[in-house]
Design a protein around this motif. Structure first.
Motif, PDB file in Angstrom:
ATOM      1  N   TYR A   1      -2.390  -2.899  27.464  1.00 35.75           N
ATOM      2  CA  TYR A   1      -2.669  -3.137  26.051  1.00 35.75           C
ATOM      3  C   TYR A   1      -3.396  -4.462  25.847  1.00 35.75           C
TER       4      TYR A   1
ATOM      5  N   ARG B   1      -7.958  -4.168  26.880  1.00 38.28           N
ATOM      6  CA  ARG B   1      -8.976  -3.129  26.738  1.00 38.28           C
ATOM      7  C   ARG B   1      -9.932  -3.084  27.939  1.00 38.28           C
TER       8      ARG B   1
ATOM      9  N   ILE C   1      -1.934   6.522  24.663  1.00 40.21           N
ATOM     10  CA  ILE C   1      -1.636   6.227  23.260  1.00 40.21           C
ATOM     11  C   ILE C   1      -2.563   5.113  22.774  1.00 40.21           C
ATOM     12  N   PRO C   2      -3.830   5.450  22.531  1.00 40.09           N
ATOM     13  CA  PRO C   2      -4.828   4.422  22.216  1.00 40.09           C
ATOM     14  C   PRO C   2      -4.538   3.641  20.948  1.00 40.09           C
ATOM     15  N   GLN C   3      -3.798   4.214  19.991  1.00 45.24           N
ATOM     16  CA  GLN C   3      -3.522   3.469  18.769  1.00 45.24           C
ATOM     17  C   GLN C   3      -2.619   2.266  19.026  1.00 45.24           C
ATOM     18  N   ARG C   4      -1.919   2.251  20.147  1.00 41.39           N
ATOM     19  CA  ARG C   4      -1.078   1.104  20.499  1.00 41.39           C
ATOM     20  C   ARG C   4      -1.742   0.205  21.537  1.00 41.39           C
TER      21      ARG C   4
ATOM     22  N   GLY D   1      -5.171   0.108  22.333  1.00 39.46           N
ATOM     23  CA  GLY D   1      -6.536  -0.301  22.033  1.00 39.46           C
ATOM     24  C   GLY D   1      -7.572   0.327  22.931  1.00 39.46           C
TER      25      GLY D   1
ATOM     26  N   ARG E   1      -8.405   4.217  25.143  1.00 40.90           N
ATOM     27  CA  ARG E   1      -7.946   5.543  25.476  1.00 40.90           C
ATOM     28  C   ARG E   1      -8.265   5.867  26.926  1.00 40.90           C
TER      29      ARG E   1
ATOM     30  N   CYS F   1      -0.798  11.452  23.572  1.00 42.07           N
ATOM     31  CA  CYS F   1      -0.755  10.970  22.182  1.00 42.07           C
ATOM     32  C   CYS F   1      -2.139  10.647  21.637  1.00 42.07           C
ATOM     33  N   ALA F   2      -3.181  11.072  22.336  1.00 38.80           N
ATOM     34  CA  ALA F   2      -4.533  10.673  21.933  1.00 38.80           C
ATOM     35  C   ALA F   2      -5.068  11.489  20.769  1.00 38.80           C
TER      36      ALA F   2
ATOM     37  N   ASN G   1       2.741  13.381  20.253  1.00 40.43           N
ATOM     38  CA  ASN G   1       2.729  13.403  18.792  1.00 40.43           C
ATOM     39  C   ASN G   1       3.556  14.611  18.353  1.00 40.43           C
TER      40      ASN G   1
END
Length: 301
Positions: free
Chosen positions: A116, A119, A145-148, A150, A152, A173-174, A195
């Motif tokens: 995380y 990137r 889980i790219p939303q956490r 940063g 993917r 979770c992508a 998800n």
């Protein structure tokens, strides 16, 4: 060979007056063993590991491993639930050290997200996961889980990593249907929905299961959903899933695990405590969650 199919619970960490509530944690482990879940995830995102120091993380894991064995011993025909352990960080060397500490333990594998904040390029991600898988004595489950994080995990990266003999599955979770379907068709990685609203579609496409935070509550219904779809009973699976949708939606109205903890507190399993910077569910959401739990209890009667 490890099997990462079925419904897995990413365990919350209960707190009482600021300390880890190990008695409540043991009770939750027994609850989910009795519900028939496939496995547990210790120290995943839902368990607030970023707020636990190293000694607390080790103590939480020790309690979970002991509790699954106690639950198995209490029911001779039951095997101890497998336990995945979340390993997070953004430095390959320090994460490798953590994995080496976990190697002697009776765990089912390690769940690892991309580094995380830093990137890295996809080549760096391949090198990172490959080094950690090389160091691990247990299977590795990728966590996209790219939303956490940063960043993917691109499909080509995932297919490259799938060739590693210890990389066996992915918590997906992508939110990319194309990637999910491509991985299922490739067949080398077991695909677990990450998800919760995608559990039904992932299972219908041929995914192996889910790591579902919302399944902390009414876990039997999530297990029944998986069994129905695994047996080809599509109408039953659709009916079960549609009944679970309100619960799943409410479980993510505010940041996880605040809503899940509020529901478990309403059921009497834990105190509704989190550690900063996480905060309890808002009063308005808590009332909605309490009403949901009350209506479900009424249905059971």
């Amino acid at each position: 060979m490890s099997d990462f199919s079925g419904i897995w619970i990413p365990l919350i960490t209960p707190f009482a007056d600021g300390a880890v509530d190990h008695a409540a944690l043991r009770a939750l482990v027994r609850r989910y063993a009795d519900a028939g879940v496939a496995g547990l995830v210790a120290l995943g995102t839902t368990g607030e590991p970023a707020t636990l120091d190293a000694a607390e993380q080790d103590a939480v894991l020790a309690t979970i491993l002991d509790a699954v064995q106690v639950a198995a011993d209490a029911t001779p025909q039951r095997h101890a639930l497998p336990v995945l352990v979340g390993v997070s960080g953004n430095g390959t060397a320090s994460m490798r050290e953590r994995i080496e500490q976990l190697n002697p333990l009776p765990i089912a594998g390690v769940l690892i997200a991309a580094p995380y904040y830093t990137r890295p390029a996809q080549t760096g991600i391949v090198g990172h996961f490959s080094a950690l898988a090389d160091a691990s004595a247990q299977p590795v489950v990728l966590y996209d889980i790219p939303q956490r994080t940063g960043v993917r995990l691109e499909l080509d990266t995932l297919l490259t990593l799938a060739a590693h003999p210890r990389i066996r599955a992915i918590k997906d979770c992508a939110g990319s249907l194309d990637t999910t379907l491509a991985l299922i068709r490739d067949g080398r990685l077991q695909v677990l929905a990450g998800n919760d609203l995608e559990i039904f579609s992932t299972l219908c496409l041929g995914g192996s299961g889910a790591i579902a935070a919302a399944a902390h509550v009414r876990p039997e219904r999530f297990v029944a959903l998986h069994r129905a779809l695994a047996d080809g009973r599509l109408d039953d699976g659709r009916r079960i899933f549609q009944a679970l949708v309100p619960q799943i939606e409410l479980a993510f109205v505010e940041p996880n695990p605040s809503p899940v903890k509020a529901m478990l507190a309403a059921e009497g399993w834990i105190r509704n405590e989190l550690r900063m910077p996480m905060t309890p569910a808002s009063d308005a959401l808590a009332r909605r969650l309490e009403a949901l739990v009350a209506s479900e209890e009424g249905e059971r009667r």
